[in-house]
Design a protein around this motif. Structure first.
Motif, mmCIF file in Angstrom:
data_model
loop_
_atom_site.group_PDB
_atom_site.id
_atom_site.type_symbol
_atom_site.label_atom_id
_atom_site.label_comp_id
_atom_site.label_asym_id
_atom_site.label_seq_id
_atom_site.Cartn_x
_atom_site.Cartn_y
_atom_site.Cartn_z
ATOM 1 N N SER A 1 1.041 -1.146 0.088
ATOM 2 C CA SER A 1 -0.010 0.058 -0.041
ATOM 3 C C SER A 1 0.670 1.308 0.127
ATOM 4 C CB SER A 1 -0.946 -0.002 1.053
ATOM 5 O OG SER A 1 -1.840 -0.977 1.321
ATOM 6 N N PHE A 2 2.127 1.223 0.883
ATOM 7 C CA PHE A 2 2.711 2.363 0.811
ATOM 8 C C PHE A 2 3.357 2.610 -0.508
ATOM 9 C CE2 PHE A 2 7.221 3.876 1.016
ATOM 10 C CZ PHE A 2 7.216 4.845 1.879
ATOM 11 N N ASN A 3 3.954 1.606 -1.280
ATOM 12 C CA ASN A 3 4.413 1.780 -2.658
ATOM 13 C C ASN A 3 3.316 2.037 -3.723
ATOM 14 O OD1 ASN A 3 7.327 1.058 -3.267
ATOM 15 N ND2 ASN A 3 6.727 -0.438 -1.481
ATOM 16 N N ALA A 4 2.110 1.755 -3.371
ATOM 17 C CA ALA A 4 1.103 2.306 -4.277
ATOM 18 C C ALA A 4 0.676 3.634 -4.053
ATOM 19 C CB ALA A 4 -0.170 1.274 -3.919
ATOM 20 N N ARG A 5 0.882 4.405 -2.954
ATOM 21 C CA ARG A 5 0.887 5.679 -2.701
ATOM 22 C C ARG A 5 1.839 6.599 -3.279
ATOM 23 N NH1 ARG A 5 -1.936 10.191 -2.602
ATOM 24 N NH2 ARG A 5 -1.358 11.679 -1.106
ATOM 25 N N ILE A 6 3.025 5.959 -3.295
ATOM 26 C CA ILE A 6 4.282 6.398 -3.953
ATOM 27 C C ILE A 6 4.187 6.619 -5.589
ATOM 28 C CG2 ILE A 6 6.782 6.240 -4.553
ATOM 29 C CD1 ILE A 6 6.314 7.042 -1.570
ATOM 30 N N HIS A 7 3.630 5.353 -6.006
ATOM 31 C CA HIS A 7 3.164 5.476 -7.329
ATOM 32 C C HIS A 7 2.101 6.584 -7.743
ATOM 33 C CE1 HIS A 7 1.818 3.734 -11.310
ATOM 34 N NE2 HIS A 7 2.994 3.088 -11.289
ATOM 35 N N GLU A 8 1.202 6.727 -6.880
ATOM 36 C CA GLU A 8 0.161 7.665 -7.169
ATOM 37 C C GLU A 8 0.615 8.971 -7.170
ATOM 38 O OE1 GLU A 8 -4.159 9.018 -5.109
ATOM 39 O OE2 GLU A 8 -2.890 7.560 -4.176
ATOM 40 N N LEU A 9 1.512 9.281 -6.358
ATOM 41 C CA LEU A 9 2.208 10.686 -6.297
ATOM 42 C C LEU A 9 2.985 11.043 -7.262
ATOM 43 C CD1 LEU A 9 2.837 10.876 -2.216
ATOM 44 C CD2 LEU A 9 1.582 12.495 -3.556
ATOM 45 N N LEU A 10 3.878 9.903 -7.501
ATOM 46 C CA LEU A 10 4.682 10.344 -8.807
ATOM 47 C C LEU A 10 3.865 10.258 -10.252
ATOM 48 C CD1 LEU A 10 7.832 7.993 -8.131
ATOM 49 C CD2 LEU A 10 7.952 10.303 -7.995
ATOM 50 N N ASN A 11 2.782 9.584 -10.303
ATOM 51 C CA ASN A 11 2.042 9.680 -11.557
ATOM 52 C C ASN A 11 1.042 10.944 -11.602
ATOM 53 O OD1 ASN A 11 3.232 7.974 -13.352
ATOM 54 N ND2 ASN A 11 2.353 6.135 -12.164
ATOM 55 N N SER A 12 1.054 11.721 -10.356
ATOM 56 C CA SER A 12 -0.026 12.791 -10.403
ATOM 57 C C SER A 12 0.432 13.761 -11.289
ATOM 58 C CB SER A 12 -0.135 13.408 -9.110
ATOM 59 O OG SER A 12 -0.427 12.339 -8.138
ATOM 60 N N PRO A 13 -0.694 14.408 -12.053
ATOM 61 C CA PRO A 13 -0.169 15.534 -13.244
ATOM 62 C C PRO A 13 0.662 16.653 -12.521
ATOM 63 C CG PRO A 13 -2.439 15.069 -13.336
ATOM 64 C CD PRO A 13 -2.101 14.242 -12.077
ATOM 65 N N LEU A 14 1.609 17.231 -12.969
ATOM 66 C CA LEU A 14 2.424 18.159 -12.456
ATOM 67 C C LEU A 14 1.642 19.553 -12.898
ATOM 68 C CD1 LEU A 14 5.999 17.280 -13.336
ATOM 69 C CD2 LEU A 14 4.891 17.087 -11.186
ATOM 70 N N LEU A 15 1.670 20.301 -11.687
ATOM 71 C CA LEU A 15 0.980 21.678 -11.811
ATOM 72 C C LEU A 15 2.028 22.633 -12.292
ATOM 73 C CD1 LEU A 15 -0.936 21.852 -8.391
ATOM 74 C CD2 LEU A 15 -1.822 21.263 -10.797
ATOM 75 N N THR A 16 1.573 23.813 -12.828
ATOM 76 C CA THR A 16 2.361 24.734 -13.437
ATOM 77 C C THR A 16 3.652 25.219 -12.276
ATOM 78 O OG1 THR A 16 0.887 25.766 -14.707
ATOM 79 C CG2 THR A 16 2.664 26.992 -14.625
ATOM 80 N N GLU A 17 2.992 25.415 -10.921
ATOM 81 C CA GLU A 17 3.808 25.792 -9.920
ATOM 82 C C GLU A 17 3.443 24.855 -8.908
ATOM 83 O OE1 GLU A 17 3.366 29.683 -8.514
ATOM 84 O OE2 GLU A 17 3.999 30.478 -10.520
ATOM 85 N N ARG A 18 4.280 24.400 -7.937
ATOM 86 C CA ARG A 18 4.204 23.550 -6.787
ATOM 87 C C ARG A 18 3.308 24.034 -5.867
ATOM 88 N NH1 ARG A 18 9.588 23.320 -7.742
ATOM 89 N NH2 ARG A 18 10.451 21.174 -8.353
ATOM 90 N N GLN A 19 2.392 23.126 -5.105
ATOM 91 C CA GLN A 19 1.391 23.471 -4.398
ATOM 92 C C GLN A 19 2.180 24.112 -2.871
ATOM 93 O OE1 GLN A 19 -1.262 20.540 -2.391
ATOM 94 N NE2 GLN A 19 -2.901 21.895 -2.978
ATOM 95 N N VAL A 20 1.770 25.128 -2.246
ATOM 96 C CA VAL A 20 2.543 25.641 -1.134
ATOM 97 C C VAL A 20 1.741 25.463 0.074
ATOM 98 C CG1 VAL A 20 3.578 27.593 0.125
ATOM 99 C CG2 VAL A 20 3.545 27.302 -2.386
ATOM 100 N N LEU A 21 2.030 24.412 0.835
ATOM 101 C CA LEU A 21 1.462 23.978 2.138
ATOM 102 C C LEU A 21 2.058 25.111 3.331
ATOM 103 C CD1 LEU A 21 2.071 20.144 2.285
ATOM 104 C CD2 LEU A 21 0.266 21.381 1.045
ATOM 105 N N SER A 22 0.935 25.089 4.395
ATOM 106 C CA SER A 22 1.213 26.068 5.470
ATOM 107 C C SER A 22 0.915 25.278 6.581
ATOM 108 C CB SER A 22 0.442 27.283 5.207
ATOM 109 O OG SER A 22 -1.051 26.950 5.155
ATOM 110 N N PHE A 23 1.228 26.094 7.894
ATOM 111 C CA PHE A 23 0.713 25.258 8.997
ATOM 112 C C PHE A 23 -0.677 25.693 9.684
ATOM 113 C CE2 PHE A 23 5.374 24.618 8.491
ATOM 114 C CZ PHE A 23 5.399 23.424 8.994
ATOM 115 N N SER A 24 -1.152 24.935 10.395
ATOM 116 C CA SER A 24 -2.230 25.598 11.204
ATOM 117 C C SER A 24 -1.827 26.325 12.041
ATOM 118 C CB SER A 24 -3.271 24.461 11.873
ATOM 119 O OG SER A 24 -2.451 23.729 12.546
ATOM 120 N N GLU A 25 -2.818 27.222 12.618
ATOM 121 C CA GLU A 25 -2.626 28.122 13.775
ATOM 122 C C GLU A 25 -1.993 27.654 14.883
ATOM 123 O OE1 GLU A 25 -2.505 31.456 13.476
ATOM 124 O OE2 GLU A 25 -3.197 31.140 11.342
ATOM 125 N N GLN A 26 -2.589 26.572 15.465
ATOM 126 C CA GLN A 26 -1.775 25.532 16.846
ATOM 127 C C GLN A 26 -0.550 25.088 16.367
ATOM 128 O OE1 GLN A 26 -4.259 22.534 18.187
ATOM 129 N NE2 GLN A 26 -2.974 21.973 19.821
#
Length: 555
Positions: A299-324
């Motif tokens: 299952s771990f490798n299936a998720r890795i495969h999914e991420l690597l095959n996901s369409p690339l966006l024009t720019e990388r998505q920027v994650l942030s932190f919750s307030e806590q």
């Protein structure tokens, strides 16, 4: 502070499995936690080795998708530089192979596709070259006949043809093993710009030319552009690339490297960017057992495969932190700043400490991306950050132990703890030394109210004046006042010293009724005292003579 039966059982299980070096766990339903637990059990490898391999694979898959915005507003990549130091026979290659299975398969497929495309390109280019020679002959013919109009037309055709020269297709290859920084930059420019250097035997890297240009690897980790200027060939600029290093090496290789180039690697900040782990030894302790189907790793490798095959966006998505999570992040930041002052844990390790929270942030973004169920989930929660901070704390401890000298304040704290334990045996003639603990816990003495597997440990009281006169020689006198105060402060943060008026109270087990500011065995280890996970918070029933608090566990 109360511990549930489930919590105590889990703590006991973790202690037994990690043999005194507890590495943190994620939620039970976490995909990566399940894979790491399964790999540790089925492959019979140390948990920390499985974690390092998992994070290497996850960083490789996530670095092309997301960046992370730290609470200070600075956006950084999610690439990691990981180094596992382990002897031969610890199953480095086996563990790495299981966690990188999907990555290896995708890279192999990209390599095969690239080879096919390369053959087609050679054919196409040969035909192009043949046509170019024909056009050049036509131009020569018209020029020899002094037919200016026809010659000019021929030149225009040649120019048009040259502009249409076939270029090789960009390869999707992204996995590298035995290479140099210069060649690596070239391949990231020509192939996929998001790569991984992966090896379970990094001898060639740490003993060869691969670390000849450390600045390039530093620049790639930072996410900055790498400018390559050359005389014989056309230069280029590698922009917006990402590189993860997932390296494993034997201790002897690292020792030789540190002796030859350790000072340079520390000076350039190269080693400071690494997360380091030296897993506990497993060779010689394994049992015969049949390997399961490893469904969690699948299952771990299936998720890795999914991420690597996901369409690339024009720019990388920027994650942030919750307030806590932001509040907790700033707490960690203040802690690191304090520890970089004189007499702090990181006073002589500022290069390492300055990268520790950024590595924590990167890892938190990776874990969040890997575990999330929707790409719309862009906020990293506090529990994920706390897990990653605990993990990087352990890596920091291993960095200090295996790549840097032990901080002076830790040496002083050990000397002070040793003195106080001796003082305790003099002040309390009935105090139990370490050799007597087990027999005392299993005997029928007058203090049997405590569970048979818990003891309170040695106790003593002292004054500063007493320590300056009779304490450890290295901490006596006015000249060493700052060092003495630093050692006392560290033991206070670990929960083993408390000030009571003009005197101080010392205890072998933790004095506090809450978790101490620092936990012995995480960032720092004072070997004279029990580790945090070698103690248990115990609450007596009504009428018992002992009070609630931490007690030392004995086997």
């Amino acid at each position: 502070m109360n511990f549930s039966t489930t919590t105590r059982a889990k703590a006991a299980c973790d202690e037994a499995f990690d043999a005194g070096d507890y590495w943190p766990s994620l939620d039970e339903l976490s995909l990566v936690e399940a894979a790491v637990t399964e790999a540790s059990r089925e492959l019979q490898v140390a948990r920390e080795m499985a974690l390092m391999c998992a994070f290497g694979a996850m960083a490789t898959a996530c670095q092309r998708q997301v960046d992370v915005k730290m609470p200070t507003g600075h956006t950084v990549p999610t690439s990691l530089m990981l180094l596992t130091i382990a002897d031969s026979g610890e199953r480095k290659t086996t563990t790495q192979k299981h966690f990188f299975r999907a990555i290896t398969e995708l890279n192999d497929a990209a390599h095969r596709s690239s080879e096919t495309a390369s053959v087609e390109h050679r054919v196409e280019h040969q035909l192009w070259t043949t046509q170019k020679r024909h056009l050049e002959r036509m131009y020569s013919k018209h020029a020899a006949q002094e037919d200016e109009a026809s010659a000019l037309a021929a030149l225009e055709k040649i120019a048009e043809h040259v502009r249409a020269e076939p270029t090789p297709a960009r390869s999707g290859k992204f996995l590298y093993e035995d290479t140099t920084p210069q060649a690596l930059v070239q391949m990231l420019y020509e192939n996929a710009p998001d790569g991984c250097v992966l090896t379970s035997e990094a001898n060639s890297i740490f003993s060869g030319k691969a670390l000849g240009e450390l600045d390039k690897l530093n620049t790639l980790w930072d996410g900055s552009s790498v400018i390559v200027d050359r005389i014989s060939r056309e230069g280029f600029v590698l922009q917006n690339a990402r590189l993860t290093l997932s390296l494993m090496a034997q201790p002897s290789v690292i020792s030789r490297f540190m002796a030859k180039r350790g000072e340079e690697a520390r000076g350039t900040g190269f080693l400071a960017r690494f997360l380091i782990a030296k897993p506990r030894l497993m060779a010689g302790q394994r049992t015969d057992q049949q390997l399961s189907e490893l469904l969690r790793l699948r299952s771990f490798n299936a998720r890795i495969h999914e991420l690597l095959n996901s369409p690339l966006l024009t720019e990388r998505q920027v994650l942030s932190f919750s307030e806590q999570a932001k509040d907790r992040w700033f707490q960690y930041s203040r802690f690191l700043e304090l520890q970089m002052k004189e007499n702090g844990l990181y006073f002589y390790l500022k290069d390492h400490a300055s990268k520790l929270l950024e590595n924590t942030s990167r890892l938190a973004a990776i874990v969040h991306t890997f575990e999330r169920t929707s790409n719309n989930q862009t906020e990293i929660d506090c529990s994920t950050l706390e897990f990653c901070w605990k993990f990087t704390q352990h890596c920091s401890k291993h960095f200090i132990a295996h790549l840097a000298n032990e901080p002076q304040i830790v040496i002083d704290a050990n000397h002070l703890a040793h003195y106080l334990l001796k003082l305790a045996s003099k002040q309390d003639p009935f105090a139990l030394n370490k050799e007597e603990k087990h027999s005392r816990a299993s005997s029928n003495d007058t203090r049997a109210e405590l569970p048979r597997d818990l003891i309170s440990g040695a106790r003593a009281t002292f004054t500063i004046t007493q320590l300056k006169q009779f304490g450890p020689s290295s901490l006596r006198g006015r000249a060493n006042t700052a060092r003495l105060e630093g050692a006392i402060d560290l033991l206070c943060k670990l929960g083993h010293i408390a000030k009571e008026g003009s005197r101080y109270r010392f205890q072998e087990s933790i004095l506090l009724r809450q978790e101490p500011e620092l936990k012995n065995g995480e960032i720092v280890e004072v070997k004279e005292l029990p580790l945090f996970n070698e103690q248990e918070f115990w609450t007596p029933q009504r009428g018992y003579g002992y009070t609630a608090g931490y007690y030392i566990k004995v086997r």
